[in-house]
Enzyme design. Structure first.
Site, PDB file in Angstrom:
ATOM      1  N   GLU A  84       0.814  -1.209   0.000  1.00 48.56           N
ATOM      2  CA  GLU A  84       0.000   0.000   0.000  1.00 48.56           C
ATOM      3  C   GLU A  84       0.855   1.269   0.000  1.00 48.56           C
ATOM      4  OE1 GLU A  84      -4.306  -0.646   1.703  1.00 48.56           O
ATOM      5  OE2 GLU A  84      -2.848  -0.919   3.306  1.00 48.56           O
ATOM      6  N   HIS A 103      -0.122   4.934   8.300  1.00 51.57           N
ATOM      7  CA  HIS A 103      -1.253   4.054   7.990  1.00 51.57           C
ATOM      8  C   HIS A 103      -1.294   2.966   9.047  1.00 51.57           C
ATOM      9  CE1 HIS A 103      -4.279   1.659   6.190  1.00 51.57           C
ATOM     10  NE2 HIS A 103      -3.455   0.704   5.761  1.00 51.57           N
ATOM     11  N   HIS A 105      -4.181   0.191  11.544  1.00 51.93           N
ATOM     12  CA  HIS A 105      -5.436  -0.557  11.553  1.00 51.93           C
ATOM     13  C   HIS A 105      -6.006  -0.650  12.963  1.00 51.93           C
ATOM     14  CE1 HIS A 105      -3.950  -2.970   7.758  1.00 51.93           C
ATOM     15  NE2 HIS A 105      -4.232  -1.705   7.485  1.00 51.93           N
ATOM     16  N   HIS A 171     -11.208  -0.777   7.271  1.00 50.23           N
ATOM     17  CA  HIS A 171      -9.805  -0.957   6.896  1.00 50.23           C
ATOM     18  C   HIS A 171      -8.860  -0.395   7.958  1.00 50.23           C
ATOM     19  CE1 HIS A 171      -6.562  -0.256   3.515  1.00 50.23           C
ATOM     20  NE2 HIS A 171      -6.042  -0.790   4.610  1.00 50.23           N
TER      21      HIS A 171
END
Length: 246
Positions: A84, A103, A105, A171
């Site tokens: 990603e 990023h 989760h 996500h």
């Protein structure tokens, strides 16, 4: 890796460890990038001895070309950028105000996004930076896909707009900052907002945003307190539990 970037590599590595330690990521998921210039960024990559973000080392943090996505300081070809990577390259290109992109989760944020409720400023002095982040508005990207292409990343960047944080429905999150500490702390603030929202709802009550008058009374305690002091706390906790970088 004596290339003058050792300090930044360490910041990224420690930031990854803090994210894992605080439950923002699980096992090998998640990554951090830091812009170096208009063409390059440091990115937490996958190496030959991958053990997850909790155990990130400075060797895992590599220089990546923002245009090609290639790792350019790994002549042996042992490291690969995360799948990603377009999350990072697209935000860093589109948002010159962002030096760092995170990023992660966070499970509570994922649950909140699937439940379909917005992360509103439902508390005040409990966590003032989180309250201000929520009051500014936290957009939600409606797709749960892996963001592995420039096209999908462009859609995500459109959802982010000028915001400092974005929820990816089902996500995770993307946050920005002027440095690693700021971007990671914003991810932690999203996690706090989601956790409190879920607890209020589990108690059988629908949370409501605090009154605007209360919001106006919340002071900005300044970067020395909200960033430097708080970040030292997270680093000290990491060291105490034997997870700091040697």
């Amino acid at each position: 890796m004596d290339d003058g970037l050792d300090g930044l590599r360490r910041e990224v590595a420690v930031g990854c460890r803090v994210m894992a330690y605080r439950g923002l990521v699980e096992n090998i998921l998640g990554h951090i990038s830091v812009r170096l210039d208009g063409e390059r960024a440091l990115v937490r990559c996958r190496g030959p001895e991958e053990a997850g973000l909790r155990f990130t080392t400075t060797d895992d943090v590599r220089v990546v070309d923002l245009d090609s996505g290639e790792v350019i300081d790994d002549p042996a070809g042992e490291y690969a950028a995360p799948s990603e990577l377009p999350i990072h390259t697209s935000v860093l290109v589109a948002r010159p105000d962002a030096t760092c992109v995170v990023h992660a989760h966070p499970p509570d944020v994922v649950v909140a996004s699937l439940a379909g409720f917005a992360l509103e400023p439902i508390f005040g002095a409990y966590d003032i930076p989180a309250t201000h982040l929520a009051a500014a508005g936290i957009p939600v990207h409606p797709h749960s896909v892996l963001i592995r292409s420039d096209e999908l990343a462009a859609e995500m960047v459109a959802s982010l707009g000028s915001a400092e944080a974005l929820v990816l429905k089902g996500h995770g999150v993307v946050t920005t900052g002027t440095d690693v500490a700021e971007a990671v702390l914003r991810a932690l603030q999203l996690d706090t907002l989601a956790r409190v929202h879920l607890r209020v709802r589990s108690a059988g009550t629908i949370p409501e945003a605090i009154p605007s008058a209360d919001l106006a009374e919340l002071p900005d305690l300044g970067g020395a307190f909200n960033r430097e002091t708080l970040w030292r706390h997270h680093l000290a906790a990491l060291e105490q539990d034997g997870l700091g970088l040697n």
